[in-house]
Design a protein around this motif. Structure first.
Motif, mmCIF file in Angstrom:
data_model
loop_
_atom_site.group_PDB
_atom_site.id
_atom_site.type_symbol
_atom_site.label_atom_id
_atom_site.label_comp_id
_atom_site.label_asym_id
_atom_site.label_seq_id
_atom_site.Cartn_x
_atom_site.Cartn_y
_atom_site.Cartn_z
ATOM 1 N N THR A 9 28.415 -98.198 -8.397
ATOM 2 C CA THR A 9 28.933 -96.914 -7.950
ATOM 3 C C THR A 9 29.876 -96.350 -9.006
ATOM 4 N N GLN A 10 30.646 -95.352 -8.612
ATOM 5 C CA GLN A 10 31.670 -94.763 -9.473
ATOM 6 C C GLN A 10 32.972 -94.678 -8.686
ATOM 7 N N LYS A 11 34.082 -94.503 -9.378
ATOM 8 C CA LYS A 11 35.384 -94.546 -8.724
ATOM 9 C C LYS A 11 35.529 -93.544 -7.573
ATOM 10 N N PRO A 12 35.005 -92.313 -7.703
ATOM 11 C CA PRO A 12 35.149 -91.391 -6.570
ATOM 12 C C PRO A 12 34.553 -91.918 -5.265
ATOM 13 N N MET A 13 33.492 -92.710 -5.349
ATOM 14 C CA MET A 13 32.899 -93.260 -4.128
ATOM 15 C C MET A 13 33.837 -94.293 -3.495
ATOM 16 N N GLN A 14 34.566 -95.009 -4.353
ATOM 17 C CA GLN A 14 35.590 -95.922 -3.836
ATOM 18 C C GLN A 14 36.719 -95.134 -3.180
ATOM 19 N N ASP A 15 37.171 -94.087 -3.861
ATOM 20 C CA ASP A 15 38.301 -93.302 -3.365
ATOM 21 C C ASP A 15 37.982 -92.643 -2.025
ATOM 22 N N LEU A 16 36.708 -92.281 -1.817
ATOM 23 C CA LEU A 16 36.300 -91.637 -0.567
ATOM 24 C C LEU A 16 36.092 -92.637 0.565
ATOM 25 N N GLY A 17 36.133 -93.929 0.246
ATOM 26 C CA GLY A 17 35.986 -94.954 1.274
ATOM 27 C C GLY A 17 34.556 -95.377 1.541
ATOM 28 N N PHE A 18 33.595 -94.824 0.795
ATOM 29 C CA PHE A 18 32.191 -95.159 1.048
ATOM 30 C C PHE A 18 31.892 -96.627 0.745
ATOM 31 N N VAL A 19 32.497 -97.140 -0.324
ATOM 32 C CA VAL A 19 32.264 -98.538 -0.685
ATOM 33 C C VAL A 19 32.840 -99.466 0.373
ATOM 34 N N ASP A 20 33.964 -99.082 0.957
ATOM 35 C CA ASP A 20 34.564 -99.899 2.024
ATOM 36 C C ASP A 20 33.629 -100.016 3.225
ATOM 37 N N ILE A 21 32.896 -98.954 3.529
ATOM 38 C CA ILE A 21 31.956 -98.989 4.658
ATOM 39 C C ILE A 21 30.887 -100.049 4.404
ATOM 40 N N ILE A 22 30.420 -100.117 3.169
ATOM 41 C CA ILE A 22 29.402 -101.107 2.804
ATOM 42 C C ILE A 22 29.987 -102.518 2.834
ATOM 43 N N THR A 23 31.127 -102.677 2.197
ATOM 44 C CA THR A 23 31.753 -104.001 2.097
ATOM 45 C C THR A 23 32.057 -104.574 3.478
ATOM 46 N N ARG A 24 32.614 -103.745 4.354
ATOM 47 C CA ARG A 24 32.956 -104.202 5.702
ATOM 48 C C ARG A 24 31.735 -104.747 6.432
ATOM 49 N N GLN A 25 30.631 -104.010 6.372
ATOM 50 C CA GLN A 25 29.439 -104.435 7.103
ATOM 51 C C GLN A 25 28.844 -105.727 6.549
ATOM 52 N N LEU A 26 28.802 -105.823 5.231
ATOM 53 C CA LEU A 26 28.208 -107.010 4.631
ATOM 54 C C LEU A 26 29.099 -108.239 4.819
ATOM 55 N N ASN A 27 30.415 -108.040 4.784
ATOM 56 C CA ASN A 27 31.316 -109.160 5.048
ATOM 57 C C ASN A 27 31.148 -109.687 6.473
ATOM 58 N N GLU A 28 30.875 -108.774 7.393
ATOM 59 C CA GLU A 28 30.625 -109.189 8.775
ATOM 60 C C GLU A 28 29.385 -110.077 8.880
ATOM 61 N N LYS A 29 28.468 -109.907 7.936
ATOM 62 C CA LYS A 29 27.250 -110.737 7.903
ATOM 63 C C LYS A 29 27.439 -111.982 7.043
#
Length: 387
Positions: free
Chosen positions: A41-61
């Motif tokens: 990804t790129q930093k703006p996607m991190q800043d917008l929280g989109f990467v967190d949405i992915i990380t949270r779901q995969l960590n749950e798995k």
């Protein structure tokens, strides 16, 4: 002679508002042994929280997630190979690309580099990738390239002052999540350039020498969705209906070009991006009306068809309707504030011949154009944008 045509796209497509939240429920489509994932990804996607949405779901798995934010706009072959050298030893089970076309293309190329012992230059072109890459999941955040559903990826070669495509069925992702909510915060300039790019994918696919019933179906639906929504998405970026129409229009545009291919607009745009770093969607938009005018005598009937999804009255002679289509394209570039002067990007009169020679080498796309262009024809088109 009857045409033989084919169609290929992503293995699985899940679309709709909040579809990004279905990642954890659909990661199994990749396979049962997904233990580690790299998010490209790129930093703006991190800043917008989109990467967190992915990380949270995969960590749950119970899946390990790493993130790389090194992708640059209009990525060069070297920039992608630099990322590849950083990640190769980790042996990820899946690569997830979330971002605009640059991120999606980078993810696709990184995936095949993981499993093929080649440099990028060695596999540029059509069907030169020998082996499947690491499985990919692609999540677009712009309504533009349609890269999430195409077997194509574009890289910049600064030393050749050109952009070149890689085309391979192995670039197709295993899963695509198309969530219009991710595009609501797009800046107006990106909404404009990527939206026009998506429309151009469909229009060029519709007039392409390789146009066929499958590409026509996707192209016409794409043009209808984008025509009805591009100005609203630009002027009212929070309109979720406009954003949904745009991202679906982009998706269908990607499917159309997969089946038919783009043509001279894209071919002439590549040197502008390669030599003067003009954003892909902007370069395409600048060239669009001029290339369509050049093609006019060969595509009047096709432009007459296009008038219907664009909402243009067809109760006129076909040539007049075709002229109205081109005029509408000009109107859009004005409303969307897309530059129409190459001088703004440092292009000079003495650069035109070199640009034309470079464009003439993009034979994969020029061969799709309904009317043959010589170098002088290409120079004439570029010169119309020097004001």
């Amino acid at each position: 002679m009857q045409k033989i045509y084919k169609f290929q796209t992503a293995d699985n497509i899940i679309a709709g508002q909040n579809s990004i939240e279905t990642l954890k429920d659909n990661i199994g489509l990749i396979g049962d042994e997904v233990k580690s994932v790299l998010v490209i990804t790129q930093k703006p996607m991190q800043d917008l929280g989109f990467v967190d949405i992915i990380t949270r779901q995969l960590n749950e798995k119970g899946i390990k997630v790493d993130v790389n934010i090194d992708t640059i706009p209009e990525p060069t072959a070297q920039s992608i190979e630099d990322i590849s050298s950083k990640i190769k030893k980790a042996h990820y089970d899946v690569l997830i690309g979330i971002g605009g076309g640059s991120v999606l293309d980078t993810t696709k190329i990184l995936a095949v580099l993981e499993k093929n012992d080649n440099t990028i230059k060695e596999i540029l072109g059509t069907d030169l990738v020998k082996y499947p890459g690491t499985p990919t999941i692609l999540i677009p955040t712009t309504a533009g390239t349609g890269s999430e559903v195409t077997p194509n990826a574009i890289v910049t070669l600064p030393e050749e002052q050109l952009k070149i495509g890689m085309v391979s069925r192995y670039l197709l992702p295993k899963l695509v999540l198309v969530d219009p909510n991710l595009t609501v915060g797009l800046p107006k300039a990106i909404t404009a350039s990527t939206g026009m790019d998506a429309f151009i994918h469909s229009l060029e696919s519709y007039i392409s020498n390789k146009a066929n019933p499958i590409s026509d179906m996707f192209a016409m639906r794409s043009m209808k969705l984008i025509s009805s929504s591009i100005v609203e998405a630009y002027e009212n970026g929070k309109s979720i209906k406009a954003r949904e129409n745009m991202i679906l229009g982009s998706l269908y545009g990607g499917m159309a070009l997969t089946a038919a291919g783009t043509a001279a607009v894209h071919a002439l745009a590549y040197p502008l991006g390669g030599s003067f770093k003009i954003a892909h969607g902007v370069a395409n938009s600048m060239l669009l009306p001029h290339v369509m005018e050049f093609n006019m005598d060969c595509i009047i009937d096709r432009l007459y068809d296009v008038a219907e999804p664009m909402g243009i009255d067809r109760n006129l002679p076909a040539n007049k309707v075709a002229e109205k289509v081109i005029e509408r394209l000009r109107e859009w570039t004005k409303i969307l504030e897309i530059p129409q002067n190459l001088k703004e990007y440092g292009v000079k009169k003495e650069d035109i011949h070199g640009l034309a020679v470079a464009a003439s080498k993009v034979t994969r796309l020029l061969g799709n154009n309904p009317k043959k262009l010589g170098i002088q024809d290409i120079e004439n088109i570029y010169n119309k944008l020097l004001k």
